[in-house]
Write an enzyme that holds these catalytic residues in place. Structure first.
Site, PDB file in Angstrom:
ATOM      1  N   CYS A  97     -27.036  -6.348  -4.820  1.00 16.50           N
ATOM      2  CA  CYS A  97     -26.025  -6.605  -5.859  1.00 16.50           C
ATOM      3  C   CYS A  97     -25.864  -5.436  -6.833  1.00 16.50           C
ATOM      4  O   CYS A  97     -24.835  -5.317  -7.492  1.00 16.50           O
ATOM      5  CB  CYS A  97     -26.354  -7.883  -6.620  1.00 16.50           C
ATOM      6  SG  CYS A  97     -26.305  -9.342  -5.570  1.00 16.50           S
ATOM      7  N   HIS A 150     -22.004  -7.414 -13.250  1.00 17.69           N
ATOM      8  CA  HIS A 150     -22.102  -8.036 -11.926  1.00 17.69           C
ATOM      9  C   HIS A 150     -21.867  -9.536 -12.105  1.00 17.69           C
ATOM     10  O   HIS A 150     -22.364 -10.150 -13.039  1.00 17.69           O
ATOM     11  CB  HIS A 150     -23.477  -7.776 -11.326  1.00 17.69           C
ATOM     12  CG  HIS A 150     -23.750  -8.589 -10.099  1.00 17.69           C
ATOM     13  ND1 HIS A 150     -22.857  -8.646  -9.053  1.00 17.69           N
ATOM     14  CD2 HIS A 150     -24.795  -9.375  -9.764  1.00 17.69           C
ATOM     15  CE1 HIS A 150     -23.357  -9.433  -8.111  1.00 17.69           C
ATOM     16  NE2 HIS A 150     -24.529  -9.899  -8.519  1.00 17.69           N
ATOM     17  N   ASN A 179     -20.309 -14.834  -6.178  1.00 11.90           N
ATOM     18  CA  ASN A 179     -21.088 -13.604  -6.235  1.00 11.90           C
ATOM     19  C   ASN A 179     -20.803 -12.805  -4.961  1.00 11.90           C
ATOM     20  O   ASN A 179     -21.202 -13.197  -3.872  1.00 11.90           O
ATOM     21  CB  ASN A 179     -22.578 -13.972  -6.335  1.00 11.90           C
ATOM     22  CG  ASN A 179     -23.486 -12.746  -6.392  1.00 11.90           C
ATOM     23  OD1 ASN A 179     -23.053 -11.625  -6.133  1.00 11.90           O
ATOM     24  ND2 ASN A 179     -24.745 -12.975  -6.715  1.00 11.90           N
TER      25      ASN A 179
END
Ligand code: UT7
Length: 325
Positions: free
Chosen positions: A115, A252, A282
């Site tokens: 990520c 993020h 996500n």
């Protein structure tokens, strides 16, 4: 003092057409729209079609960014793709995108920081551009996490989505001050002791399978808020800036509660935060460039504004970057 800066000259993104709502997931696993929205802020996510591997999703974002930049693709002499879901173990997904763009010069490679991948890729490109190692870079975050999800595991399958975002960076002269356009600071970190908190339980060099994503969500959550605040504090210490100076905070997009808690810790008001997690879920390394592209296209992020990005992911890895757009 005249120095080189990496300036963002274009930004683009791509989301697969298929949208999966929370209600659709609730029909497959023991969950509910209410639980997912309350705990994460996610309402839907996009899922790539079978004939859309990561390289295709990434290519479409790259094409959008190149069009936005208005440059000829052959000007690009560095392509870095941040992905944890490459098409193949090798060659790098970046080389597939390079070929599809008709680029035969320069270098193309992948960066793997899950990520945090886009922040790591951006920091890497910045080093090349500001030291004369490249003149124009394409930095892409592209993921198809739907392929590494255990669709029986309600604790993870509701969280992730597919997509890609990209930026085009060009080396340009700056004065070496915070008034310069371009990337002003980058900070990246990792700590491999936390591997078991967020990982994929397979791989070419171990099980010879692809594996599925496994996560201890609560533990990741706890570390995320602490680590994200730490990396941004380094930025503030280095620059003398504070949360009040940031025009757009583009974190993020893992969980709305993490985004809000981090913004609060850093003194950034919620109306300066770009949020896409509700619609994208996500998307790992793609989440920041997807959010940047959205806020760039709709006119929120304007040239000359200060944009702060940050991310945390498996490894653990985490990092941040401050950009004057
Ligand atoms: O991008 C990389 C970084 N990743 C992240 O940042 C993710 C970080 N973690 C999180 O976002 C949150 O921890 C989650 C959203 C994953 C989970 O939220 P939580 O508030 O930490 O919930 P929990 O894991 O403590 O689970 C609470 C309860 C459990 O039931 P019991 O043990 O209390 O009876 C879970 O079994 O919720 C249950 N649960 C669910 N219930 C309905 C877990 N997943 C689901 C689900 N639907 N999908």
């Amino acid at each position: 003092m005249s120095i080189l800066r990496s300036q963002v000259v274009g930004c683009g993104s791509y989301l697969p057409a298929r949208i999966v709502t929370n209600a659709e997931l609730a029909a497959r696993v023991d969950t509910s729209d209410e639980w997912i929205v309350q705990r994460t802020g996610i309402r839907q996510r996009h899922v790539a079609a079978d004939d859309e591997p990561t390289s295709i999703v990434g290519l479409k974002a790259a094409q959008a960014a190149i069009t936005d930049a208005g440059i000829d693709p052959t000007e690009i002499d560095l392509i870095i793709v941040a992905t944890a879901t490459p098409d193949h173990t090798f060659p790098a997904t970046a080389t597939q995108i390079q070929a599809a763009l008709g680029i035969t010069g320069g270098a193309a490679f992948d960066v793997q920081a899950v990520c945090s991948g886009f922040v790591f890729a951006l920091a890497t490109a910045d080093k090349f551009l500001t030291t004369g190692g490249a003149r124009a870079a394409l930095v892409i975050g592209a993921e198809t996490f739907s392929r590494i999800l255990d669709w029986e595991d309600r604790a993870t399958c509701v969280l992730f989505g597919d997509g890609a975002g990209a930026v085009v960076l060009k080396a340009a002269p700056g004065e070496g001050t915070l008034a310069d356009r371009g990337i002003l600071t980058t900070h990246i970190r990792s700590d491999g002791r936390y591997k078991d908190k967020l990982y994929v339980d397979g791989g070419a060099g171990s099980t010879k399978t692809v594996g599925f994503l496994r996560m201890e969500g609560k533990e990741v959550f706890r570390h995320a808020v602490t680590n994200l605040a730490e990396t941004v504090r380094h930025t503030f210490e280095q620059t003398g800036l504070s949360g009040a100076d940031i025009d757009w905070f583009v974190p993020h997009q893992a969980n709305r509660r993490i985004i809000d808690a981090t913004a609060d810790k850093l003194g950034i008001s919620h109306d300066h935060v770009v949020v896409t997690v509700d619609r994208h879920g996500n998307t790992s390394a793609a989440s920041i460039p997807l959010a940047l592209a959205e806020a760039h296209a709709d006119g929120r992020i304007k040239q000359g504004q200060l944009v702060l990005i940050e991310a945390m992911g498996g490894g653990f890895t985490w990092g941040s970057a401050l950009i004057r757009w």
